[in-house]
Design a protein around this motif. Sequence first.
Motif, PDB file in Angstrom:
ATOM      1  N   ILE A  16      -9.168 -63.807  59.749  1.00 25.63           N
ATOM      2  CA  ILE A  16      -7.840 -63.508  59.398  1.00 25.63           C
ATOM      3  C   ILE A  16      -7.529 -62.184  59.159  1.00 25.63           C
ATOM      4  O   ILE A  16      -6.425 -61.416  59.647  1.00 25.63           O
ATOM      5  CB  ILE A  16      -7.405 -64.492  58.116  1.00 25.63           C
ATOM      6  CG1 ILE A  16      -7.485 -65.945  58.847  1.00 25.63           C
ATOM      7  CG2 ILE A  16      -5.874 -64.199  57.625  1.00 25.63           C
ATOM      8  CD1 ILE A  16      -7.314 -67.179  57.655  1.00 25.63           C
ATOM      9  N   LEU A  17      -8.434 -61.804  58.187  1.00 23.89           N
ATOM     10  CA  LEU A  17      -7.959 -60.312  57.531  1.00 23.89           C
ATOM     11  C   LEU A  17      -8.210 -59.015  58.946  1.00 23.89           C
ATOM     12  O   LEU A  17      -7.162 -58.226  59.029  1.00 23.89           O
ATOM     13  CB  LEU A  17      -9.068 -59.828  56.624  1.00 23.89           C
ATOM     14  CG  LEU A  17      -8.636 -60.474  55.253  1.00 23.89           C
ATOM     15  CD1 LEU A  17      -9.924 -60.084  54.218  1.00 23.89           C
ATOM     16  CD2 LEU A  17      -7.489 -59.920  54.620  1.00 23.89           C
TER      17      LEU A  17
ATOM     18  N   TYR B 115      -2.204 -51.584  65.509  1.00 26.24           N
ATOM     19  CA  TYR B 115      -1.547 -51.593  66.594  1.00 26.24           C
ATOM     20  C   TYR B 115       0.109 -51.272  66.516  1.00 26.24           C
ATOM     21  O   TYR B 115       0.498 -50.326  67.308  1.00 26.24           O
ATOM     22  CB  TYR B 115      -1.492 -52.958  67.382  1.00 26.24           C
ATOM     23  CG  TYR B 115      -1.037 -52.996  68.712  1.00 26.24           C
ATOM     24  CD1 TYR B 115      -1.551 -51.880  69.882  1.00 26.24           C
ATOM     25  CD2 TYR B 115      -0.102 -53.958  69.322  1.00 26.24           C
ATOM     26  CE1 TYR B 115      -0.997 -51.902  71.006  1.00 26.24           C
ATOM     27  CE2 TYR B 115       0.413 -53.713  70.557  1.00 26.24           C
ATOM     28  CZ  TYR B 115      -0.060 -52.837  71.384  1.00 26.24           C
ATOM     29  OH  TYR B 115       0.514 -52.838  72.711  1.00 26.24           O
TER      30      TYR B 115
ATOM     31  N   ALA C  92      -3.333 -55.970  63.950  1.00 29.08           N
ATOM     32  CA  ALA C  92      -1.955 -56.090  64.155  1.00 29.08           C
ATOM     33  C   ALA C  92      -1.316 -54.870  63.404  1.00 29.08           C
ATOM     34  O   ALA C  92      -0.503 -54.277  64.093  1.00 29.08           O
ATOM     35  CB  ALA C  92      -1.275 -57.273  63.612  1.00 29.08           C
ATOM     36  N   ILE C  93      -1.536 -54.390  62.275  1.00 24.92           N
ATOM     37  CA  ILE C  93      -0.769 -53.445  61.615  1.00 24.92           C
ATOM     38  C   ILE C  93      -1.414 -51.929  62.360  1.00 24.92           C
ATOM     39  O   ILE C  93      -0.477 -51.080  62.429  1.00 24.92           O
ATOM     40  CB  ILE C  93      -1.402 -53.012  60.183  1.00 24.92           C
ATOM     41  CG1 ILE C  93      -0.987 -54.532  59.310  1.00 24.92           C
ATOM     42  CG2 ILE C  93      -0.908 -52.017  59.494  1.00 24.92           C
ATOM     43  CD1 ILE C  93      -1.580 -54.753  57.867  1.00 24.92           C
TER      44      ILE C  93
ATOM     45  N   LEU D  84      -4.996 -59.372  60.982  1.00 28.65           N
ATOM     46  CA  LEU D  84      -4.086 -58.741  60.697  1.00 28.65           C
ATOM     47  C   LEU D  84      -4.000 -57.376  60.557  1.00 28.65           C
ATOM     48  O   LEU D  84      -3.105 -56.586  60.656  1.00 28.65           O
ATOM     49  CB  LEU D  84      -3.685 -59.305  59.183  1.00 28.65           C
ATOM     50  CG  LEU D  84      -3.150 -60.700  59.173  1.00 28.65           C
ATOM     51  CD1 LEU D  84      -3.321 -61.405  57.470  1.00 28.65           C
ATOM     52  CD2 LEU D  84      -1.570 -60.612  59.518  1.00 28.65           C
ATOM     53  N   VAL D  85      -5.240 -56.778  60.269  1.00 25.27           N
ATOM     54  CA  VAL D  85      -5.387 -55.301  60.268  1.00 25.27           C
ATOM     55  C   VAL D  85      -5.301 -54.653  61.551  1.00 25.27           C
ATOM     56  O   VAL D  85      -4.538 -53.792  61.757  1.00 25.27           O
ATOM     57  CB  VAL D  85      -6.760 -54.946  59.632  1.00 25.27           C
ATOM     58  CG1 VAL D  85      -7.249 -53.494  59.680  1.00 25.27           C
ATOM     59  CG2 VAL D  85      -6.840 -55.239  58.086  1.00 25.27           C
TER      60      VAL D  85
END
Lengths: 186, 558
Positions: free
Chosen positions: A23-24, A33, A30-31, A27-28
């Motif tokens: 999960i982490l 990108y 996604a940030i 999300l990282v």
Amino acid sequence: MAEDKKAKKTNRKRNRAIMRLAILSLLVLAIGYTIYNSVTADDVEVLKVGDKAPDFALEDMEGNRHKLSDYKGEGVFLNFWGTWCEPCVKEMPAMDRQYKEYEEQGVHILAVNIAQSDFEVQSFADRFDLSFPIAIDRSKSVMTAYNIRPLPTTVLVNPEGDIQRIVTGEMSEQDIKGFMEEIKPQ
Amino acid sequence: MEKMQCKCGHVNPPGTILCESCGRSLTEEEQNKKLADMRYEGTARRSQTYNKSIIDKIWNFFSSVKVGVSIIVLLLIAAAIGTILPQAQYVNVPVRNDATIKAYYADVYGEIGKIYHFLGFHDLYSSAWFIILVGMLAISLIVASLDRFVPLYRSLKNQRVLRHPSFMNKQRIYAEGPAPEDSMQKAEEKLKALKYKVTLDKNGLLAEKGRFSRWGPYVNHIGLIIFLFGVMLRMMPGFYVDETLWIREGETRAIPDAPGYFLENKNFTMETYTGEGEDAKFEEAIDRVGSVAKNYQTDIVLYQTPEESLPGATDEIEEVKEHAIRVNQPLKFDGYAVYQMDFRQNELRAMTFDLTNKETEESLGSLTIDLVNPEKSYDLGNDTRVDLLGYYPDFSGFENGEPQTETPIPNNPGFLVRMFTPETPDGEVSFIVIQNTIEPLGENQYKLTFQNAETRDVSGLTIRKDSTLPILGLGGLIFMIGVAQGMYFNHRRFWIQRQEDGGLVLAGHTNKNWYGLKKDLDQVSEFASLPPYIDQQEEIEKQEKLKKEQKLEGDELS
């Protein structure tokens, strides 16, 4: 029994760690990108060296149709210009000399004028006695497809149809010769 | 941390406050409280239970509500600072690039401007640190929600009917005392009539209503996450387009960022109110400011190239539709919207000259030069013609005797012409710019006299596309559903137990709206003759107030 429980417990712990890590990291990513996109936002659509050169079809002043993909296996020296642009004017005679040298070796020049009138382009060609084909991009659609901003911009297309190099600004005769060598078919 | 075994035998996960099974308080702190802490049903927030590996530590950091609130506060402060100086997109620089914008902040706002620019406040939403902060908020939302939702869901799904007396008497609404034989059945009947879900177990009863209201915050967070996802997509190429296109009357142009589409500007109109007739109400305003705009309109034709057609091959384009773009009435096609944003009026389009004899001022005829598409030669008949030798749309001076043009736009057209007449069969060369004629090869007999000019307007259009709007809308909708779910519905519960001595114990709890809960209970109590209840919270407050008053009195006395 006790070992069973222990094994179960370590299993659960491992699953939990994997789940949290997944999960982490998602999300990282996604940030990361998003930041990459925002940093490159302005030039994201600009063509890059190594990209496939967008195909187009333009008619030159003599009425001959030039389709980029027809020149596959040969080099194409694509020069975007306008009569009002001083460096464009300066490099034209040098381009013409090199064109005469390299045409037989399979390097073509196509000078794409940005939406000027026939009269202006023709009298310009006559004035410098240019022998390479000149086409007018009347609707600026080729300019848009190549995202050309400053003039002159020269896009060098290699025999594979990929962009070998993008040059903005004036080129010396030496530069032009070097670029022609780069895209010369072997 | 170790697992916690309750006196009832149930083994609870570490960090639990109230036993999952019977409801006994598990911590000393909790035992000393007068009322039970019912947040998250007294379950262990998962984040608090393990703190081993680095991943767990990161996870726990984001699970904290304090951290989440701090991130929000930081975002708010950053956004507030971002409004102090103008954002880069509204800054007025002649040539727009990173260097000029940086220089603008330094020049106009001095040292503060420099720092402002250095820290990225000039383009806040694209600043890496701002995006990271928003991303951290997203992580916090997801992690904190997961850590709370999972235990809460499990706890509410597995809740027991029978609770320990210490759980019951620590609830805010509490009653105990004798009650008639049939009061349990009657209470069940009435609670069912009030749409409670009733479960029975041995000597106990659990009535529950509106449990889904507890999911409100999590639904709300899902909406927020979807919204943030939409905002993220906005920065991806292709999802969001915001381009400008200047197009002159009569021109056909490729639409930027809309491959295969072309626009032709047929006509631009700007209308103003006349101040007469129906427009009389504008008279005062017109007197005051000169003119009041009524309409800005560009009549356009939209074209599309057939599939597989290539850029440049504009002769193949096919008409899609005609449309009049007005302010707030954009042209819409294929997810794009084209808005009327700006205009420039009266750009030169064509110029008409008379070929006149300088001495007699007699005209041999007139010619009109189309500035967009000039011709090589203009024949006036009778062995009279004008050849165009050079055209310089934006004449800026001579260089090595050669006229130069600054731009391709006819702002200051210059013409180099050779005029042939029966009197001057060899031709006379003249260079003409507005209000000036140069005769480079000696005195001429003839000249071109300017008669009139045709102009055209330029329309400034904005092309927009936002594919993320449905995602943002969905996020917003789910957000609002979550809010309504949590705000307008309450999770109400009653536990009733018949004790060995024949008396009844009753406890009630709701996550909000205690007034509503009491109203329900009043009805049930009356119908089933339940013992009178007390609101322990109010009791405590009352006592505290009393104490304070007594203390005040005491102070006054002494």
